[in-house]
Motif scaffolding. Structure first.
Motif, PDB file in Angstrom:
ATOM      1  N   SER A  85       0.784  -1.099  -0.110  1.00 25.66           N
ATOM      2  CA  SER A  85      -0.015   0.007  -0.150  1.00 25.66           C
ATOM      3  C   SER A  85       1.015   1.356  -0.088  1.00 25.66           C
ATOM      4  O   SER A  85       0.745   1.975   1.111  1.00 25.66           O
ATOM      5  CB  SER A  85      -0.923   0.062   1.248  1.00 25.66           C
ATOM      6  OG  SER A  85      -1.758  -1.047   1.130  1.00 25.66           O
ATOM      7  N   GLU A  86       1.540   1.577  -0.992  1.00 30.67           N
ATOM      8  CA  GLU A  86       2.322   2.657  -1.291  1.00 30.67           C
ATOM      9  C   GLU A  86       1.511   3.946  -0.923  1.00 30.67           C
ATOM     10  O   GLU A  86       0.380   4.185  -1.259  1.00 30.67           O
ATOM     11  CB  GLU A  86       2.744   2.859  -2.530  1.00 30.67           C
ATOM     12  CG  GLU A  86       3.776   1.682  -3.096  1.00 30.67           C
ATOM     13  CD  GLU A  86       2.848   0.650  -4.061  1.00 30.67           C
ATOM     14  OE1 GLU A  86       1.682   0.708  -3.700  1.00 30.67           O
ATOM     15  OE2 GLU A  86       3.559   0.045  -4.613  1.00 30.67           O
ATOM     16  N   PRO A  87       2.026   4.817  -0.017  1.00 28.93           N
ATOM     17  CA  PRO A  87       1.271   6.004   0.544  1.00 28.93           C
ATOM     18  C   PRO A  87       1.137   6.895  -0.580  1.00 28.93           C
ATOM     19  O   PRO A  87       1.712   6.781  -1.858  1.00 28.93           O
ATOM     20  CB  PRO A  87       2.490   6.634   1.281  1.00 28.93           C
ATOM     21  CG  PRO A  87       3.188   5.829   1.703  1.00 28.93           C
ATOM     22  CD  PRO A  87       3.364   4.813   0.723  1.00 28.93           C
ATOM     23  N   PRO A  88      -0.095   7.613  -0.705  1.00 25.36           N
ATOM     24  CA  PRO A  88      -0.536   8.528  -1.767  1.00 25.36           C
ATOM     25  C   PRO A  88       0.660   9.641  -1.885  1.00 25.36           C
ATOM     26  O   PRO A  88       1.320  10.097  -1.195  1.00 25.36           O
ATOM     27  CB  PRO A  88      -1.770   9.089  -1.286  1.00 25.36           C
ATOM     28  CG  PRO A  88      -1.657   9.146   0.218  1.00 25.36           C
ATOM     29  CD  PRO A  88      -0.725   7.845   0.478  1.00 25.36           C
ATOM     30  N   LEU A 136      -3.413   7.362   6.370  1.00 24.72           N
ATOM     31  CA  LEU A 136      -4.256   8.071   7.404  1.00 24.72           C
ATOM     32  C   LEU A 136      -3.919   9.346   7.801  1.00 24.72           C
ATOM     33  O   LEU A 136      -4.549  10.362   7.635  1.00 24.72           O
ATOM     34  CB  LEU A 136      -4.309   7.168   8.788  1.00 24.72           C
ATOM     35  CG  LEU A 136      -5.142   7.833   9.947  1.00 24.72           C
ATOM     36  CD1 LEU A 136      -6.653   7.281   9.641  1.00 24.72           C
ATOM     37  CD2 LEU A 136      -4.594   6.927  11.294  1.00 24.72           C
ATOM     38  N   GLU A 137      -2.509   9.488   7.692  1.00 26.63           N
ATOM     39  CA  GLU A 137      -1.915  11.165   7.877  1.00 26.63           C
ATOM     40  C   GLU A 137      -2.196  11.855   6.793  1.00 26.63           C
ATOM     41  O   GLU A 137      -2.633  12.945   7.049  1.00 26.63           O
ATOM     42  CB  GLU A 137      -0.636  10.851   8.110  1.00 26.63           C
ATOM     43  CG  GLU A 137       0.156  12.097   8.279  1.00 26.63           C
ATOM     44  CD  GLU A 137      -0.071  12.790   9.901  1.00 26.63           C
ATOM     45  OE1 GLU A 137       0.177  14.005   9.802  1.00 26.63           O
ATOM     46  OE2 GLU A 137      -0.450  11.944  10.835  1.00 26.63           O
ATOM     47  N   LYS A 153     -13.053  13.063  12.337  1.00 26.64           N
ATOM     48  CA  LYS A 153     -12.324  12.934  11.280  1.00 26.64           C
ATOM     49  C   LYS A 153     -11.813  11.539  11.118  1.00 26.64           C
ATOM     50  O   LYS A 153     -11.930  10.929   9.966  1.00 26.64           O
ATOM     51  CB  LYS A 153     -10.957  13.670  12.006  1.00 26.64           C
ATOM     52  CG  LYS A 153     -11.060  15.088  11.729  1.00 26.64           C
ATOM     53  CD  LYS A 153      -9.878  15.737  12.103  1.00 26.64           C
ATOM     54  CE  LYS A 153      -9.795  17.303  12.194  1.00 26.64           C
ATOM     55  NZ  LYS A 153      -8.611  18.253  12.568  1.00 26.64           N
ATOM     56  N   LEU A 154     -11.892  10.819  12.254  1.00 26.71           N
ATOM     57  CA  LEU A 154     -11.442   9.566  12.050  1.00 26.71           C
ATOM     58  C   LEU A 154     -12.568   8.612  11.512  1.00 26.71           C
ATOM     59  O   LEU A 154     -12.306   7.788  10.708  1.00 26.71           O
ATOM     60  CB  LEU A 154     -10.925   8.819  13.405  1.00 26.71           C
ATOM     61  CG  LEU A 154     -10.672   7.170  13.454  1.00 26.71           C
ATOM     62  CD1 LEU A 154      -9.307   7.050  12.538  1.00 26.71           C
ATOM     63  CD2 LEU A 154     -10.322   6.740  14.943  1.00 26.71           C
ATOM     64  N   LEU A 160     -14.990   6.579   4.324  1.00 26.88           N
ATOM     65  CA  LEU A 160     -14.303   6.853   3.031  1.00 26.88           C
ATOM     66  C   LEU A 160     -13.537   5.683   2.502  1.00 26.88           C
ATOM     67  O   LEU A 160     -13.716   5.231   1.397  1.00 26.88           O
ATOM     68  CB  LEU A 160     -13.561   8.025   2.875  1.00 26.88           C
ATOM     69  CG  LEU A 160     -13.179   8.811   1.452  1.00 26.88           C
ATOM     70  CD1 LEU A 160     -14.475   8.791   0.716  1.00 26.88           C
ATOM     71  CD2 LEU A 160     -12.540  10.142   1.740  1.00 26.88           C
ATOM     72  N   SER A 161     -12.667   5.150   3.292  1.00 23.55           N
ATOM     73  CA  SER A 161     -11.887   4.202   2.879  1.00 23.55           C
ATOM     74  C   SER A 161     -12.631   2.908   2.735  1.00 23.55           C
ATOM     75  O   SER A 161     -12.410   2.209   1.868  1.00 23.55           O
ATOM     76  CB  SER A 161     -10.621   4.036   3.871  1.00 23.55           C
ATOM     77  OG  SER A 161     -11.268   3.511   5.074  1.00 23.55           O
TER      78      SER A 161
END
Length: 245
Positions: A85-88, A136-137, A153-154, A160-161
């Motif tokens: 899961s490479e970060p965005p 998440l960050e 927010k969480l 959304l995910s």
């Protein structure tokens, strides 16, 4: 750095140093080697291709020897998901929260398209790896200037995910169930036709009204993309209402 949780899995997930074994020959394997091999096999052949015996064969070892490095089949899957899961990418500075989350969701969807095996991995525990925390960050960053508290927010990022993950799974499974070569739009029109002959308005008034509206008959050729965009905007509309409340 020691593992603050005392959890061996978390230590492996974050590649924390471990105390070397005092006896026996040192292993030529490590967590990275096992996990990267499993990810490569899954990319090529799906989750079935990354079963422990297959990974062991690829590495020229016994399946039992892998447990020293990954603990269990379930643990290997979680390690694979985080590694794959490479970060965005970094969003432009000053991007509005809605545009940022739309971009975030789109990149997550792209990841699932490149690696459709990821959303098929059961969620055995709360995502805790460095790549998952990076996602998440990035999501938190898009919501930083809103009035939402941390619980909202969480919850927003979880919703959304979850939408993106379920959308990816649904599209994959529906594609597997359609006749080879049949576009999604044609499948939806056929679904509408068959149900229209079975459903009566007395017993299923709302479903009958939906079918009578021809909403499925007018499906666009790229309906997978339009369905995703429509659902995403509904989620973001709800979040916008929460932010402005």
């Amino acid at each position: 750095m020691d593992d603050p949780s005392g959890d061996t899995f978390i230590g492996r997930l974050w590649r924390l140093p471990t105390t070397p074994a005092r006896r026996g020959r040192p292993s030529r394997l490590d967590v990275d080697t096992v996990v990267s091999t499993a990810v490569r096999l899954a990319d090529n052949d799906g989750l079935d291709g990354a079963a422990l015996p297959r990974v062991a064969d690829e590495l020229g070892v016994t399946a039992m020897s892998l447990y020293r490095h990954v603990g269990s089949k379930q643990e290997l899957l979680q390690l694979m998901v985080d590694a794959a899961s490479e970060p965005p990418s970094l969003a432009p500075a000053g991007i509005a929260w809605r545009d940022g989350l739309r971009r975030w969701a789109g990149e997550l969807r792209d990841l699932y398209r490149r690696r459709p095996w990821i959303p098929r991995v059961p969620i055995y525990r709360t995502p805790s790896g460095p790549h998952q925390i990076a996602w998440l960050e990035h999501g938190f960053d898009h919501l930083a200037d809103t009035r939402l508290d941390w619980g909202d927010k969480l919850g927003a990022l979880t919703l959304l995910s979850g939408f993106v993950r379920q959308s990816a799974l649904l599209n994959e499974e529906l594609a597997e169930g359609r006749p080879p070569g049949q576009p999604q739009a044609d499948g939806e029109r056929e679904y509408s036709r068959v149900l229209g002959e079975l459903i009566d308005s007395a017993n299923f008034p709302h479903t009958a009204a939906m079918l009578a509206s021809a909403v499925l008959d007018s499906a666009e050729p790229e309906s997978e993309d339009s369905d995703f965009s429509h659902g995403l905007e509904l989620v973001l509309d709800g979040l916008a209402a929460r932010i402005s409340a």
